[in-house]
Design a protein around this motif. Structure first.
Motif, short mmCIF file in Angstrom:
data_model
loop_
_atom_site.label_atom_id
_atom_site.label_comp_id
_atom_site.label_asym_id
_atom_site.label_seq_id
_atom_site.Cartn_x
_atom_site.Cartn_y
_atom_site.Cartn_z
N ALA A 19 42.53 0.12 62.89
CA ALA A 19 42.36 -1.09 62.07
C ALA A 19 40.91 -1.55 62.18
N GLN A 20 40.33 -1.85 61.02
CA GLN A 20 38.93 -2.23 60.99
C GLN A 20 38.80 -3.73 60.75
N ASN A 21 38.01 -4.42 61.57
CA ASN A 21 37.71 -5.82 61.33
C ASN A 21 36.56 -5.92 60.34
N PRO A 22 36.49 -7.01 59.56
CA PRO A 22 35.35 -7.17 58.67
C PRO A 22 34.05 -7.20 59.47
N PRO A 23 32.98 -6.62 58.94
CA PRO A 23 31.72 -6.62 59.68
C PRO A 23 31.19 -8.03 59.83
N ALA A 24 30.49 -8.27 60.93
CA ALA A 24 29.86 -9.58 61.12
C ALA A 24 28.80 -9.77 60.04
N LEU A 25 28.79 -10.95 59.45
CA LEU A 25 27.85 -11.23 58.38
C LEU A 25 26.59 -11.86 58.94
N LYS A 26 25.45 -11.40 58.46
CA LYS A 26 24.17 -11.99 58.85
C LYS A 26 24.03 -13.36 58.20
N PRO A 27 23.17 -14.20 58.75
CA PRO A 27 22.95 -15.50 58.10
C PRO A 27 22.54 -15.31 56.64
N GLY A 28 23.09 -16.13 55.77
CA GLY A 28 22.77 -16.03 54.35
C GLY A 28 23.87 -16.61 53.50
N LEU A 29 23.73 -16.45 52.19
CA LEU A 29 24.69 -16.97 51.22
C LEU A 29 25.51 -15.81 50.66
N TYR A 30 26.82 -15.98 50.63
CA TYR A 30 27.72 -14.89 50.23
C TYR A 30 28.69 -15.34 49.14
N ALA A 31 29.08 -14.37 48.31
CA ALA A 31 30.15 -14.56 47.34
C ALA A 31 31.30 -13.64 47.73
N ILE A 32 32.50 -14.20 47.81
CA ILE A 32 33.68 -13.40 48.12
C ILE A 32 34.53 -13.33 46.85
N PHE A 33 34.64 -12.13 46.31
CA PHE A 33 35.41 -11.88 45.10
C PHE A 33 36.83 -11.50 45.52
N GLU A 37 43.13 -6.26 43.83
CA GLU A 37 43.06 -5.01 44.59
C GLU A 37 42.45 -5.20 45.98
N GLY A 38 42.08 -6.43 46.32
CA GLY A 38 41.45 -6.69 47.61
C GLY A 38 40.19 -7.51 47.45
N ALA A 39 39.54 -7.79 48.57
CA ALA A 39 38.35 -8.65 48.56
C ALA A 39 37.07 -7.84 48.59
N GLY A 154 14.70 -2.84 36.17
CA GLY A 154 13.91 -3.64 35.25
C GLY A 154 14.63 -4.04 33.97
N LYS A 155 15.94 -3.72 33.87
CA LYS A 155 16.70 -4.07 32.68
C LYS A 155 17.76 -5.14 32.94
N TYR A 156 18.22 -5.22 34.18
CA TYR A 156 19.23 -6.20 34.55
C TYR A 156 18.80 -6.87 35.85
N THR A 157 19.04 -8.17 35.95
CA THR A 157 18.70 -8.89 37.17
C THR A 157 19.71 -8.57 38.26
N ILE A 158 19.23 -7.99 39.35
CA ILE A 158 20.06 -7.73 40.52
C ILE A 158 19.98 -8.98 41.40
N PHE A 159 21.12 -9.59 41.69
CA PHE A 159 21.08 -10.81 42.48
C PHE A 159 21.95 -10.78 43.72
N GLY A 160 22.40 -9.58 44.12
CA GLY A 160 23.17 -9.46 45.35
C GLY A 160 23.55 -8.03 45.63
N GLU A 161 24.15 -7.83 46.79
CA GLU A 161 24.63 -6.50 47.16
C GLU A 161 25.93 -6.61 47.94
N VAL A 162 26.83 -5.66 47.73
CA VAL A 162 28.11 -5.64 48.42
C VAL A 162 27.89 -5.26 49.88
N VAL A 163 28.45 -6.06 50.78
CA VAL A 163 28.34 -5.78 52.21
C VAL A 163 29.71 -5.47 52.82
N ALA A 164 30.77 -5.74 52.09
CA ALA A 164 32.13 -5.39 52.54
C ALA A 164 33.01 -5.28 51.31
N GLY A 165 33.93 -4.33 51.33
CA GLY A 165 34.83 -4.16 50.19
C GLY A 165 34.35 -3.16 49.16
#
Length: 202
Positions: A19-33, A37-39, A154-165
């Motif tokens: 069983a895997q626990n969610p990774p510890a998140l570094k300080p910052g702002l996150y969006a949880i979708f 099918e899951g988070a 250069g065509k779409y604004t990247i404003f985040g990256e998936v860190v879990a899920g």
């Protein structure tokens, strides 16, 4: 709304029997979708794309008005609640943010592009703002990549990256589709915003 023409695929990493626990998140702002099918958890690039992040957070929290497709009135409620991933390009990307599930809804919001040379589609799990192909035309719809796509730089604004899920992104990107619409709708239940402070890491 035109958004993507992706290629490529990715395989999720799965460990067996542990069983895997969610990774510890570094300080910052996150969006949880939270999806059917899951988070999916994405770190938001508020330092690099502050306007795009502020717009996304406001729409998620219902503090910025957007156009209700049924009444045409501007409303202040969460846009990203009980809608679907209306566009899935198999093994390439998943797109949401349109309450009509057509991809054509004018949500009444447009913001300026925020392109940075260092933000590239060089890995899967990029969270980016969809647009019409014209400058400064993004607003409400977003997509998450299932693989790298350097031709989009250069065509779409990247404003985040998936860190879990990322396995959830990959799973949704493999759902059976008809004309890029999932045969069985994949629901975006809601998007919650969470800030992790240095003093209270998970």
């Amino acid at each position: 709304m035109r958004c993507i023409a992706l290629i490529l695929s990715t395989l999720p990493f799965m460990s067996l029997g542990v069983a895997q626990n969610p990774p510890a998140l570094k300080p910052g702002l996150y969006a949880i979708f939270n999806t059917s099918e899951g988070a999916i958890t994405a770190r938001l690039y508020e330092k690099y794309t502050p306007g795009t992040v502020a717009n996304f957070v406001a729409l998620a929290q219902g503090t910025k008005p957007w156009r209700d497709p049924k009444t045409g009135a501007l409303v202040r409620r969460s846009l990203y609640e009980n809608i679907t991933f209306h566009r899935v390009i198999p093994e390439q990307a998943i797109q949401s943010g349109d309450p009509t599930a057509t991809g054509a809804h004018n949500c009444g919001v447009t913001i300026r592009d925020e392109f940075l040379p260092g933000l590239r589609f060089s890995a899967p799990g990029r969270l980016a703002l969809a647009n019409t192909g014209e400058p400064d035309s993004g607003g409400c719809q977003f997509f998450i990549t299932a693989q790298q796509m350097p031709l989009w730089d250069g065509k779409y604004t990247i404003f985040g990256e998936v860190v879990a899920g990322m396995d959830v992104v990959s799973k949704i990107s493999r759902m059976p589709v008809h004309a890029e619409k999932p045969v069985d709708p994949v629901k975006l239940i809601n998007v919650s915003i969470e800030r992790i402070d240095a003093a209270k890491k998970r």
